[in-house]
Enzyme design. Structure first.
Site, short mmCIF file in Angstrom:
data_model
loop_
_atom_site.label_atom_id
_atom_site.label_comp_id
_atom_site.label_asym_id
_atom_site.label_seq_id
_atom_site.Cartn_x
_atom_site.Cartn_y
_atom_site.Cartn_z
N HIS A 51 0.84 -1.21 0.00
CA HIS A 51 0.00 0.00 0.00
C HIS A 51 0.87 1.25 0.00
O HIS A 51 0.61 2.21 -0.73
CB HIS A 51 -0.89 0.04 1.26
CG HIS A 51 -1.93 -1.01 1.34
ND1 HIS A 51 -2.13 -1.76 2.48
CD2 HIS A 51 -2.84 -1.47 0.43
CE1 HIS A 51 -3.14 -2.60 2.28
NE2 HIS A 51 -3.58 -2.46 1.04
N LYS A 110 -16.41 -7.53 8.37
CA LYS A 110 -17.19 -7.63 9.61
C LYS A 110 -16.32 -7.89 10.83
O LYS A 110 -16.68 -7.58 11.94
CB LYS A 110 -18.24 -8.72 9.47
CG LYS A 110 -19.29 -8.36 8.43
CD LYS A 110 -20.69 -8.70 8.92
CE LYS A 110 -21.76 -8.04 8.08
NZ LYS A 110 -21.80 -8.53 6.69
N ARG A 135 -2.17 -6.23 -8.40
CA ARG A 135 -1.08 -7.16 -8.11
C ARG A 135 -1.01 -8.23 -9.19
O ARG A 135 -0.15 -8.20 -10.05
CB ARG A 135 -1.29 -7.81 -6.73
CG ARG A 135 -0.99 -6.87 -5.59
CD ARG A 135 -1.63 -7.29 -4.31
NE ARG A 135 -3.09 -7.14 -4.40
CZ ARG A 135 -3.90 -7.17 -3.36
NH1 ARG A 135 -3.42 -7.40 -2.17
NH2 ARG A 135 -5.19 -6.99 -3.51
N SER A 143 -3.24 -7.63 2.98
CA SER A 143 -3.46 -7.50 4.42
C SER A 143 -3.91 -8.84 5.00
O SER A 143 -3.48 -9.24 6.08
CB SER A 143 -4.53 -6.44 4.70
OG SER A 143 -4.13 -5.20 4.22
N1 LIG Z 1 0.91 -5.31 -2.34
C1 LIG Z 1 0.18 -4.46 -3.04
N2 LIG Z 1 0.68 -3.86 -4.14
C2 LIG Z 1 -0.11 -3.03 -4.86
N3 LIG Z 1 -1.38 -2.74 -4.60
C3 LIG Z 1 -1.91 -3.31 -3.52
C4 LIG Z 1 -1.17 -4.18 -2.68
N4 LIG Z 1 -1.98 -4.60 -1.67
C5 LIG Z 1 -3.16 -4.00 -1.88
N5 LIG Z 1 -3.14 -3.22 -2.97
C6 LIG Z 1 -4.22 -2.42 -3.52
O1 LIG Z 1 -4.60 -1.47 -2.55
C7 LIG Z 1 -5.99 -1.19 -2.63
C8 LIG Z 1 -6.63 -1.38 -1.27
O2 LIG Z 1 -6.62 -2.74 -1.00
P1 LIG Z 1 -7.12 -3.48 0.30
O3 LIG Z 1 -7.33 -2.53 1.41
O4 LIG Z 1 -8.18 -4.41 -0.10
O5 LIG Z 1 -5.78 -4.29 0.62
P2 LIG Z 1 -5.53 -5.82 0.57
O6 LIG Z 1 -4.10 -6.00 0.92
O7 LIG Z 1 -6.03 -6.40 -0.71
O8 LIG Z 1 -6.41 -6.27 1.81
P3 LIG Z 1 -7.32 -7.59 1.96
O9 LIG Z 1 -6.39 -8.73 1.98
O10 LIG Z 1 -8.02 -7.34 3.25
O11 LIG Z 1 -8.24 -7.57 0.77
C9 LIG Z 1 -6.51 -2.11 -3.73
O12 LIG Z 1 -6.52 -1.40 -4.95
C10 LIG Z 1 -5.48 -3.21 -3.79
O13 LIG Z 1 -5.44 -3.81 -5.05
MG LIG Z 2 -8.12 -6.63 -1.14
#
Ligand SMILES: Nc1ncnc2c1ncn2[C@@H]1O[C@H](COP(=O)(O)OP(=O)(O)OP(=O)(O)O)[C@@H](O)[C@H]1O
Ligand SMILES: [Mg+2]
Length: 160
Positions: free
Chosen positions: A18, A42, A90, A128
């Site tokens: 992120h 949730k 990703r 995450s």
């Molecule tokens: N490692 C990463 N590299 C690039 N973009 C990312 C990465 N992790 C998440 N994102 C992007 O960040 C944005 C917010 O994602 P989000 O909060 O769902 O994170 P996540 O890591 O996918 O969490 P979860 O596993 O809970 O879905 C989305 O556009 C997601 O594609």
């Molecule tokens: Mg996600």
């Protein structure tokens, strides 16, 4: 005109993947609002407020702020005066869902453009969800999340 972008997500918790997207967005746009979706999950590990505070602690670019939103993302974007939604991609698995959301959002609000950024190679497998899973099973997550996040997770773990 101020180029303002929203970077929405659940950020439970924020990862280095992120942060990489935030850093690159901050170079492209005048202002970036990292926006935490309220109540998406949730059973989140961190409350909305905790997630906001963690993001504020680790994203120290002067043009990056943190907010929260509920309901339709495009409504929030317009309300915030943002022209752009930033999303990270990703793997191919992200693509289908993101395409669907981007097309629906465009239909709902053609004035807001979705911009996709490819993940940094080093973080392309990070989510995450995976971080939490590995952490709960006792795996090392240093280097994958900011140190402040790791510390906070350790505290949560002893609380659980
Ligand atoms: N490692 C990463 N590299 C690039 N973009 C990312 C990465 N992790 C998440 N994102 C992007 O960040 C944005 C917010 O994602 P989000 O909060 O769902 O994170 P996540 O890591 O996918 O969490 P979860 O596993 O809970 O879905 C989305 O556009 C997601 O594609
Ligand atoms: Mg996600």
């Amino acid at each position: 005109m101020t180029r303002r972008a929203i970077y929405p997500g659940s950020f439970d918790p924020i990862t280095n993947g992120h942060l990489d997207i935030i850093e690159r967005s901050a170079k492209l746009f005048d202002e970036v609002i990292v926006s935490v979706l309220v109540n998406e999950d949730k059973n989140p590990m961190f409350s909305t407020q905790e997630r906001v505070e963690l993001i504020q602690t680790v994203s120290r670019w002067s043009n990056v702020t943190v907010g929260t939103f509920e309901g339709l993302l495009v409504h929030y974007a317009v309300e915030q005066g943002a022209q752009v939604i930033v999303r990270g991609i990703r793997a191919v698995s992200d693509y289908e869902y993101e395409l669907q959301m981007a097309l629906m959002n465009r239909r709902l609000e053609p004035r807001v453009e979705t911009v996709f950024m490819m993940s940094a190679e080093a973080y392309s497998y990070l989510s995450s969800r995976l971080i939490k899973e590995v952490f709960r099973l006792g795996g090392a997550i240093s280097g994958l999340v900011p140190p402040e996040v790791e510390e906070q997770m350790k505290k949560m773990f002893t609380r659980e």
